[in-house]
Structure formats: C-alpha cells, structure tokens
Design an enzyme around this catalytic site. Structure first.
Site, PDB file in Angstrom:
ATOM      1  N   GLY A  89       0.833  -1.185   0.000  1.00 20.82           N
ATOM      2  CA  GLY A  89       0.000   0.000   0.000  1.00 20.82           C
ATOM      3  C   GLY A  89       0.873   1.243   0.000  1.00 20.82           C
ATOM      4  N   ASP A  91       2.180   5.238  -1.417  1.00 21.35           N
ATOM      5  CA  ASP A  91       2.626   5.920  -2.628  1.00 21.35           C
ATOM      6  C   ASP A  91       4.123   5.659  -2.834  1.00 21.35           C
ATOM      7  OD1 ASP A  91       3.198   8.290  -4.527  1.00 21.35           O
ATOM      8  OD2 ASP A  91       1.040   8.452  -4.243  1.00 21.35           O
ATOM      9  N   ILE A  92       4.886   6.706  -3.100  1.00 27.76           N
ATOM     10  CA  ILE A  92       6.302   6.536  -3.421  1.00 27.76           C
ATOM     11  C   ILE A  92       7.169   6.787  -2.188  1.00 27.76           C
ATOM     12  CG2 ILE A  92       6.766   8.931  -4.121  1.00 27.76           C
ATOM     13  CD1 ILE A  92       8.375   7.652  -6.514  1.00 27.76           C
ATOM     14  N   TYR A  94      11.567   6.293  -0.675  1.00 27.71           N
ATOM     15  CA  TYR A  94      12.986   6.063  -0.978  1.00 27.71           C
ATOM     16  C   TYR A  94      13.594   5.146   0.069  1.00 27.71           C
ATOM     17  CZ  TYR A  94      17.980   7.018  -0.403  1.00 27.71           C
ATOM     18  OH  TYR A  94      19.334   6.877  -0.213  1.00 27.71           O
ATOM     19  N   MET A 161       5.917   3.912   6.232  1.00 32.81           N
ATOM     20  CA  MET A 161       5.388   2.553   6.347  1.00 32.81           C
ATOM     21  C   MET A 161       4.497   2.224   5.166  1.00 32.81           C
ATOM     22  SD  MET A 161       4.462   2.096  10.359  1.00 32.81           S
ATOM     23  CE  MET A 161       5.743   2.361  11.576  1.00 32.81           C
ATOM     24  N   GLY A 162       4.525   0.970   4.763  1.00 28.01           N
ATOM     25  CA  GLY A 162       3.631   0.477   3.727  1.00 28.01           C
ATOM     26  C   GLY A 162       3.614  -1.041   3.803  1.00 28.01           C
ATOM     27  N   GLY A 173       6.842  -3.267   5.096  1.00 24.23           N
ATOM     28  CA  GLY A 173       6.953  -2.842   6.485  1.00 24.23           C
ATOM     29  C   GLY A 173       7.311  -1.387   6.662  1.00 24.23           C
ATOM     30  N   CYS A 191       5.689   9.832  -0.278  1.00 22.24           N
ATOM     31  CA  CYS A 191       4.363   9.306   0.080  1.00 22.24           C
ATOM     32  C   CYS A 191       3.242  10.118  -0.566  1.00 22.24           C
ATOM     33  CB  CYS A 191       4.177   9.245   1.592  1.00 22.24           C
ATOM     34  SG  CYS A 191       5.465   8.305   2.427  1.00 22.24           S
TER      35      CYS A 191
END
Length: 234
Positions: A89, A91-92, A94, A161-162, A173, A191
């Site tokens: 889940g 967005d972007i 690094y 987090m994602g 994670g 994000c």
C-alpha cells in the site's frame, strides 16, 4: 498461536532480491495456512522479521502515481538509483544507505486479526524507540508513519510505512531514517504528500552518525513487548 518471530539480519541487499525473498517466505506461510484448512491440520505457521539496508532505490506502491517521481530514467541511472512498482500500500518512497528497513512477515492469526492495530503497533514501536533518544514523535492523522512536530509548519517525517496483507499474512513494512542522505528525498514527493519535510535520527540528534545496531536493539525490545513475541535470532 505461534508467537515466535525469527529475526534475520540481511545486511546490505538489493531491493528486488529482498522482495523476492519476502515473497518466498510469504508464499510458504500462506501455503501452510491453506494446507491446514484443506486437511484440517494445525501446523504452526512461522513468523519473521527481516532487517535490511538497500542501495539507493525508489518504490511506488499500488495507490501511487508516477508523477510523484521527479526523475527521468536517465537521471535515475545518473544517481545510481533503481525504481520499482511494488505490491504494498501507499505511494512513493525512498530506501538507501543509513536507513533501517524492517519487513515483518507475520501470520497475524498468531497475534490478532486487525490490520489497523498492526500498523498502529508498528508506529508505536518507532515512537518508543525515538523516545529512548529523547525525541517526541507521533502519528499524523490520516498519514501512516511517524512524524515530528505534527500540526506545525515544521512537521517532518522520520519513518515511512507500507504493508501488504493476504489471509492475515503481512509483508513489506517500515523504513526508519537513521543516518540517511536526505537529499535523495528531493527527487520525489514522499508518500505523495506535498509541502512536508523528511528528517533522519542523526539530524534530529545533531550528530554525524547514530549507532544503527543500537537502534535495532531498541526496535526489537519494543517489538517484543508490543506484539508479546518471543524473538529468535537466525
């Protein structure tokens, strides 16, 4: 309910190689759950927590938009950074040197079946760890991750987090900036959130380098308490 969590330190590892490794573990756990249900068995499903540091890489989650990457393919190559669209889940973001990346691959049925609670506990682990260094961090309403000075013009994100979950098994994670080169965040809209800065633990403490092994020890201490887990180092 198996609350043993196998902790594995992967060192510096390519993002795609690590993603494939995560997928293999994820599949092993899901397949075992399917087998248990199909054959009416109760074989314990394993849990893992992987620590890794990636070479420079940008990753775009399922809900992300390409325009949040501000570099062309040629510029990515020039900066020595890779780029992947991935199945978490968010967005972007690094990843790179000086960042502690943690991938909990847990069967949440061993702990609790609540993704919201899972994310909040991961955030709490980071918040408690930063408190050990005298920093007050917090959640930002509607924005997963951990921040400093929320609600002020100086709000800045220190941990992204994602996650992905299927059949209550998690992967992907958190990424905690410890000694990160923050310049790499200038090449994205982190994000997908405009107008908010990114920071790193060493910057907040005003020192050149934080002991990353010590940070991991603190993360594990709080993870163990929050998830009531038994940690086994591989």
């Amino acid at each position: 309910m198996n609350k043993e969590v196998k902790v594995q330190e992967l060192g510096v590892k390519d993002y795609k190689e690590t993603w494939d490794y995560q997928e293999a573990i994820f599949k092993e756990i899901v397949d075992l759950k399917i087998k248990n249900r199909r054959e009416d068995t109760a074989l314990a499903t394993p849990n893992y927590l992987l620590f890794v540091e990636h070479p420079h890489v940008y990753t775009l989650g399922k809900s992300g938009v390409m325009s949040n990457l501000l570099l062309s393919e040629a510029q990515l190559t020039e900066k020595g950074a890779a780029f992947y669209k991935i199945n978490r889940g968010g967005d972007i973001t690094y990843h790179g040197p000086g960042q502690i990346v943690g991938y909990p691959i847990l069967d949440l049925e061993n702990f609790f079946t609540d993704i919201h609670k899972y994310l909040r506990l991961l955030e709490e682990m980071i918040i408690l760890t930063l408190a050990d260094y005298g920093l007050k961090s917090e959640r930002s309403p509607g924005e997963t991750g951990v921040w400093l000075d929320v609600g002020t013009p100086f709000a800045r994100k220190i941990c992204a987090m994602g996650v992905r979950a299927s059949r209550w098994v998690t992967m992907h994670g958190f990424a905690l900036n410890v000694n990160a080169d923050l310049g790499y965040f200038d090449n994205i809209i982190p994000c997908g959130i405009r107008g908010k800065a990114v920071t790193s633990l060493n910057v907040e403490l005003g020192i050149s380098k934080v002991d990353e092994a010590e940070v991991k020890e603190k993360l594990l201490k709080h993870f163990k308490t929050l998830f009531e887990a038994k940690l086994i180092t591989l």
